[in-house]
Design an enzyme around this catalytic site. Structure first.
Site, PDB file in Angstrom:
ATOM      1  N   HIS A 234      73.508 -16.898 -35.159  1.00  0.00           N
ATOM      2  CA  HIS A 234      72.731 -16.235 -34.099  1.00  0.00           C
ATOM      3  C   HIS A 234      71.283 -16.234 -34.577  1.00  0.00           C
ATOM      4  O   HIS A 234      70.990 -15.699 -35.663  1.00  0.00           O
ATOM      5  CB  HIS A 234      73.218 -14.809 -33.836  1.00  0.00           C
ATOM      6  CG  HIS A 234      72.487 -14.178 -32.694  1.00  0.00           C
ATOM      7  ND1 HIS A 234      72.206 -12.841 -32.630  1.00  0.00           N
ATOM      8  CD2 HIS A 234      71.947 -14.718 -31.582  1.00  0.00           C
ATOM      9  CE1 HIS A 234      71.528 -12.590 -31.519  1.00  0.00           C
ATOM     10  NE2 HIS A 234      71.378 -13.718 -30.861  1.00  0.00           N
ATOM     11  N   ASP A 235      70.392 -16.801 -33.797  1.00  0.00           N
ATOM     12  CA  ASP A 235      69.024 -17.002 -34.279  1.00  0.00           C
ATOM     13  C   ASP A 235      68.379 -15.710 -34.765  1.00  0.00           C
ATOM     14  O   ASP A 235      67.652 -15.707 -35.763  1.00  0.00           O
ATOM     15  CB  ASP A 235      68.160 -17.704 -33.220  1.00  0.00           C
ATOM     16  CG  ASP A 235      68.173 -17.023 -31.872  1.00  0.00           C
ATOM     17  OD1 ASP A 235      67.587 -17.596 -30.940  1.00  0.00           O
ATOM     18  OD2 ASP A 235      68.764 -15.933 -31.723  1.00  0.00           O
ATOM     19  N   THR A 257      61.533 -15.621 -26.859  1.00  0.00           N
ATOM     20  CA  THR A 257      61.927 -15.439 -25.449  1.00  0.00           C
ATOM     21  C   THR A 257      62.291 -13.976 -25.223  1.00  0.00           C
ATOM     22  O   THR A 257      61.889 -13.367 -24.251  1.00  0.00           O
ATOM     23  CB  THR A 257      63.112 -16.360 -25.141  1.00  0.00           C
ATOM     24  OG1 THR A 257      62.710 -17.705 -25.406  1.00  0.00           O
ATOM     25  CG2 THR A 257      63.572 -16.225 -23.710  1.00  0.00           C
TER      26      THR A 257
HETATM   27  N1  LIG Z   1      49.453 -19.919 -29.753  1.00  0.00           N
HETATM   28  C1  LIG Z   1      50.154 -18.882 -29.288  1.00  0.00           C
HETATM   29  N2  LIG Z   1      49.527 -17.723 -29.009  1.00  0.00           N
HETATM   30  C2  LIG Z   1      50.230 -16.664 -28.518  1.00  0.00           C
HETATM   31  N3  LIG Z   1      51.562 -16.679 -28.283  1.00  0.00           N
HETATM   32  C3  LIG Z   1      52.215 -17.824 -28.556  1.00  0.00           C
HETATM   33  C4  LIG Z   1      51.563 -18.976 -29.074  1.00  0.00           C
HETATM   34  N4  LIG Z   1      52.497 -19.957 -29.225  1.00  0.00           N
HETATM   35  C5  LIG Z   1      53.682 -19.433 -28.828  1.00  0.00           C
HETATM   36  N5  LIG Z   1      53.505 -18.166 -28.429  1.00  0.00           N
HETATM   37  C6  LIG Z   1      54.536 -17.253 -27.941  1.00  0.00           C
HETATM   38  O1  LIG Z   1      55.748 -17.547 -28.633  1.00  0.00           O
HETATM   39  C7  LIG Z   1      56.816 -17.591 -27.684  1.00  0.00           C
HETATM   40  C8  LIG Z   1      57.893 -18.541 -28.175  1.00  0.00           C
HETATM   41  O2  LIG Z   1      58.379 -18.000 -29.385  1.00  0.00           O
HETATM   42  P1  LIG Z   1      59.523 -18.813 -30.183  1.00  0.00           P
HETATM   43  O3  LIG Z   1      59.068 -20.207 -30.414  1.00  0.00           O
HETATM   44  O4  LIG Z   1      59.916 -17.963 -31.330  1.00  0.00           O
HETATM   45  O5  LIG Z   1      60.644 -18.790 -29.071  1.00  0.00           O
HETATM   46  P2  LIG Z   1      61.950 -19.734 -29.018  1.00  0.00           P
HETATM   47  O6  LIG Z   1      62.456 -19.901 -30.414  1.00  0.00           O
HETATM   48  O7  LIG Z   1      61.665 -20.930 -28.225  1.00  0.00           O
HETATM   49  O8  LIG Z   1      62.887 -18.872 -28.147  1.00  0.00           O
HETATM   50  P3  LIG Z   1      63.976 -17.824 -28.607  1.00  0.00           P
HETATM   51  O9  LIG Z   1      63.294 -16.512 -28.520  1.00  0.00           O
HETATM   52  O10 LIG Z   1      65.059 -18.002 -27.615  1.00  0.00           O
HETATM   53  O11 LIG Z   1      64.351 -18.166 -30.005  1.00  0.00           O
HETATM   54  C9  LIG Z   1      56.202 -18.087 -26.410  1.00  0.00           C
HETATM   55  O12 LIG Z   1      56.928 -17.563 -25.312  1.00  0.00           O
HETATM   56  C10 LIG Z   1      54.788 -17.520 -26.453  1.00  0.00           C
HETATM   57  O13 LIG Z   1      54.706 -16.313 -25.730  1.00  0.00           O
HETATM   58  C1  LIG Z   2      71.204 -13.284 -24.954  1.00  0.00           C
HETATM   59  C2  LIG Z   2      71.187 -12.820 -26.371  1.00  0.00           C
HETATM   60  O1  LIG Z   2      70.901 -11.465 -26.382  1.00  0.00           O
HETATM   61  C3  LIG Z   2      70.207 -13.663 -27.081  1.00  0.00           C
HETATM   62  O2  LIG Z   2      70.843 -14.402 -28.080  1.00  0.00           O
HETATM   63  C4  LIG Z   2      69.102 -12.995 -27.802  1.00  0.00           C
HETATM   64  O3  LIG Z   2      69.616 -12.330 -28.928  1.00  0.00           O
HETATM   65  C5  LIG Z   2      68.209 -14.135 -28.164  1.00  0.00           C
HETATM   66  O4  LIG Z   2      67.990 -15.023 -27.367  1.00  0.00           O
HETATM   67  C6  LIG Z   2      67.578 -14.180 -29.456  1.00  0.00           C
HETATM   68  O5  LIG Z   2      66.744 -15.300 -29.534  1.00  0.00           O
HETATM   69 MG   LIG Z   3      63.636 -18.879 -31.610  1.00  0.00          MG
END
Ligand SMILES: Nc1ncnc2c1ncn2[C@@H]1O[C@H](COP(=O)(O)OP(=O)(O)OP(=O)(O)O)[C@@H](O)[C@H]1O
Ligand SMILES: C[C@H](O)[C@H](O)[C@@H](O)C(=O)CO
Ligand SMILES: [Mg+2]
Length: 481
Positions: A234-235, A257
Site C-alpha cells: 500500500h503506497d 492524490t
Molecule cells: N511543482 C509542484 N508544486 C506544487 N505541487 C506539486 C508540484 N508537483 C506536484 N505537485 C502536487 O503533487 C501531487 C501529486 O503527488 P504524488 O506524485 O505524490 O501523487 P501520486 O503518487 O501520483 O498519487 P497518489 O497520491 O495516488 O500516490 C499533485 O496532485 C500536485 O498537487
Molecule cells: C483509496 C485508498 O484510501 C487509497 O489507497 C489511499 O490510501 C491512497 O490512494 C494513497 O495513495
Molecule cells: Mg504516490
C-alpha cells in the site's frame, strides 16, 4: 558490490520506477522511468488499465542500463483483480471512484452494524472500500466469482505477473475492510456476509518478504536472477516508512492524490471516539499501525488542472492561489460530492453558492479555496488525532508530491500551530526501497533506515506564523456541511 533495488511506485495520477544503491550510508537514487496514470471511463464506469501499467513497468526495467538485485511494487489500496486458474483476468479492473458502490455502505451496515465492522477491522468507512466493491461485484457479475481462483490487490497482481506467484501483502490487505485486525487474517464472518469465498485469497505476506524471482521471459537478456521483494505494497505504508522522524510524537501527511493524515502507533486505536471520527487502522511495516484519516487531498486540484486543460502547471496554480484574495470561500474537502464529480470547478462553485459564500471564479481563487480548505481540514484532523491518541504532536511531516506545495505547507503550519517538515517528495518509492535494502541486509532496521533518509535527502522546515487572522474563518469552516 553494493546492492541495487528498483521501486515501482504507482499512484492514482502518476507512476515512477526509481533505482537505488546504498553506498557510504546513503541511498543514491536514479529515476529510470516516469509515466502518467489515469482512470479510463467506459459505459459510465471507471477502470484501471493494468495492461498499460505493466507495460510501463517492463519499459522501465528494460530501459535501465544498470544491474539490479530486486524489485518491489506499491500502488493505491482497495482495488483488486480477479484471476482464473490460468492466471487470466476474469473481469475488468474497477477503479475505486466508480459509482457502482454509491449507497452500498448503507446496505452493508444495515445488516452488520458499523460498530461490529469497525471492531473487527478498525478500518475507516469509505464508500469504495473493497468490502463494498466485492458486494456489488458479486451481485452484478456473479459469473466472475464463479470463474475466479484468486483475488489479488493491484500490487499483488503486478507481482504475480512478474513471478507467477499469487500473494496478498499485509499492509494493503488491511485497506479492504475485510481483514481482521486482531487475528491478522481475512475475516470469515465479513466474507460470508457478502458471499465471497475465503478460498479466493492466497497466502498473506508481510513487507520484506521475498515473493520469488522474475519468471522466465520477463527480462530475457538478464542472466542474473532478480528477486521480487514485497515492500509496504500500500503506497501510504511505504511513504510512512520513509518519514525521516527522529522522535515519536509526530504526525504525518502523505500528500498526493489523497492527503493521508495520521500517526504511527504500536497498537490499533479502535475506540468509539476513533470510530465516530472515522479514523482508520491500516497495517504498517514491521507490525506498526497507521492510525490515519483520508482527506480528499490534491485530487481536487488535479481535477481543476485537468479541467483547465493543463494550461497551468501545479506550480503556476500555487502561485496564482498565493496571489489571490485570502478566505474568499471555503469548502469541506471530504464532502462525498467531491469524490468524483463530473466537473470539479463547477462542483466547488455550486458548493460555495449553496453555503452563502462568494463564488470563486478565477483559477487562482479556485486553487486558493482548495488549499485553505485542505489546511483547515488538517487542523481539524490534528485536533481529533490528539484526542484519540493522547499524543502531544507538535511536528507534522509532509511527504509525497504535495510537499512541493510550499504555500500549502505554510498554511498547514499556520493553521495547526505545528512545525512542518516537508520532504522527501518521493517518500513512497524511498520507503519501498528501504524495505528491499533491509530485506537484502544492507540496512539493519527501520530506525536506521529513517536516519539514512534524513542523511540522504534532508527536508525543509515551515514554522507557524504568530498571525491568528485565520481564526474567524476557522469558525466558518467548522460550520460547513
Ligand atoms: N511543482 C509542484 N508544486 C506544487 N505541487 C506539486 C508540484 N508537483 C506536484 N505537485 C502536487 O503533487 C501531487 C501529486 O503527488 P504524488 O506524485 O505524490 O501523487 P501520486 O503518487 O501520483 O498519487 P497518489 O497520491 O495516488 O500516490 C499533485 O496532485 C500536485 O498537487
Ligand atoms: C483509496 C485508498 O484510501 C487509497 O489507497 C489511499 O490510501 C491512497 O490512494 C494513497 O495513495
Ligand atoms: Mg504516490
Amino acid at each position: 558490490m553494493p546492492k541495487s533495488c528498483i521501486a515501482v511506485d504507482i499512484g492514482a495520477s502518476s507512476g515512477r520506477l526509481i533505482r537505488s544503491t546504498f553506498e557510504e550510508g546513503r541511498l543514491k537514487l536514479e529515476e529510470i522511468h516516469r509515466f502518467s496514470n489515469r482512470m479510463t471511463e467506459q459505459d459510465g464506469h471507471f477502470f484501471w488499465d493494468v495492461d498499460s501499467l505493466f507495460q510501463e513497468i517492463l519499459t522501465g526495467l528494460k530501459g535501465t542500463a544498470h544491474r539490479f538485485d530486486s524489485v518491489g511494487i506499491d500502488t493505491w489500496g482497495v482495488d483488486y483483480v480477479l484471476v482464473d486458474k490460468d492466471g487470466d483476468r476474469v473481469s475488468p479492473v474497477y477503479a475505486y471512484r466508480d459509482h457502482r458502490t454509491d449507497g452500498t455502505l448503507e446496505k452493508i451496515t444495515s445488516v452488520m452494524p458499523s460498530e461490529k465492522i469497525y471492531e473487527k477491522t478498525g478500518i475507516q468507512f469509505l464508500p469504495f472500500n473493497t468490502l463494498y466493491q466485492l458486494y456489488e461485484h458479486a451481485r452484478t457479475r456473479p459469473q466472475d466469482m464463479e470463474g475466479a481462483k484468486h483475488l489479488l490487490l493491484i500490487p499483488d497482481y503486478l507481482h504475480f505477473l512478474l513471478t507467477g506467484i499469487a500473494t496478498n501483502e499485509f499492509t494493503n490487505a488491511t485497506t479492504t475492510q475485510l481483514f481482521n485486525i486482531t487475528d491478522k487474517r481475512w475475516d470469515s464472518e465479513l466474507l460470508e456476509a457478502i458471499g465471497i469465498p475465503k478460498s479466493l485469497f492466497p497466502v498473506v505476506v508481510h513487507p520484506g518478504t521475498v515473493i520469488g524471482n522474475f519468471k522466465e521471459g520477463i527480462l530475457p537478456e538478464n542472466d542474473a536472477p532478480v528477486k521480487v521483494i514485497a515492500p509496504g505494497t500500500h503506497d501510504t505504508a511505504s511513504a510512512i516508512a520513509a518519514i525521516p522522524a527522529v522522535s515519536e510524537d509526530f504526525a504525518y501527511i502523505s500528500s498526493g492524490t489523497w492527503s493521508l493524515m495520521g500517526i504511527e502507533s504500536k497498537t490499533p486505536i479502535c475506540t468509539e471516539l476513533s470510530r465516530q471520527y472515522n479514523f482508520t487502522n491500516e497495517g504498517g511495516v514491521f507490525d506498526t499501525v497507521r492510525v490515519l484519516k483520508n482527506i480528499m487531498g490534491l485530487w481536487l486540484i488535479q481535477e481543476v488542472k485537468r479541467l483547465y486543460k493543463d494550461r497551468h502547471s501545479f506550480a503556476e496554480l500555487v502561485r496564482l492561489a498565493a496571489a489571490s484574495e485570502p478566505f474568499k470561500c471555503l469548502v469541506n474537502p471530504n464532502s462525498n460530492r467531491f469524490l468524483n464529480p463530473a466537473n470539479m470547478v463547477e462542483e466547488i462553485q455550486a458548493y460555495c453558492g449553496e453555503t452563502g459564500q462568494a463564488v470563486p471564479e478565477t483559477p487562482g481563487e479556485v486553487a486558493r479555496c482548495i488549499f485553505e480548505s485542505l489546511a483547515f481540514q488538517y487542523r481539524d484532523v490534528l485536533k481529533k488525532l490528539r484526542s484519540v491518541s493522547g499524543k502531544e504532536i507538535n511536528r507534522i511531516h509532509i511527504v509525497g508530491g504535495g510537499c512541493q506545495n510550499e504555500f500549502l505547507n505554510q498554511l498547514c503550519a499556520d493553521f495547526t500551530g505545528c512545525t512542518v517538515q516537508a520532504g522527501p517528495m518521493e517518500a513512497t518509492a524511498i520507503g519501498n526501497l528501504l524495505l528491499q535494502h533491509i530485506a537484502l541486509g544492507d540496512i539493519p532496521d527501520l530506525k536506521e533506515g529513517r536516519k539514512v533518509v534524513l542523511e540522504s535527502f534532508g527536508n525543509k522546515t515551515f514554522v507557524p506564523s504568530d498571525s491568528k487572522t485565520f481564526l474567524p474563518h476557522w469558525d466558518t469552516f467548522t460550520r460547513l456541511p
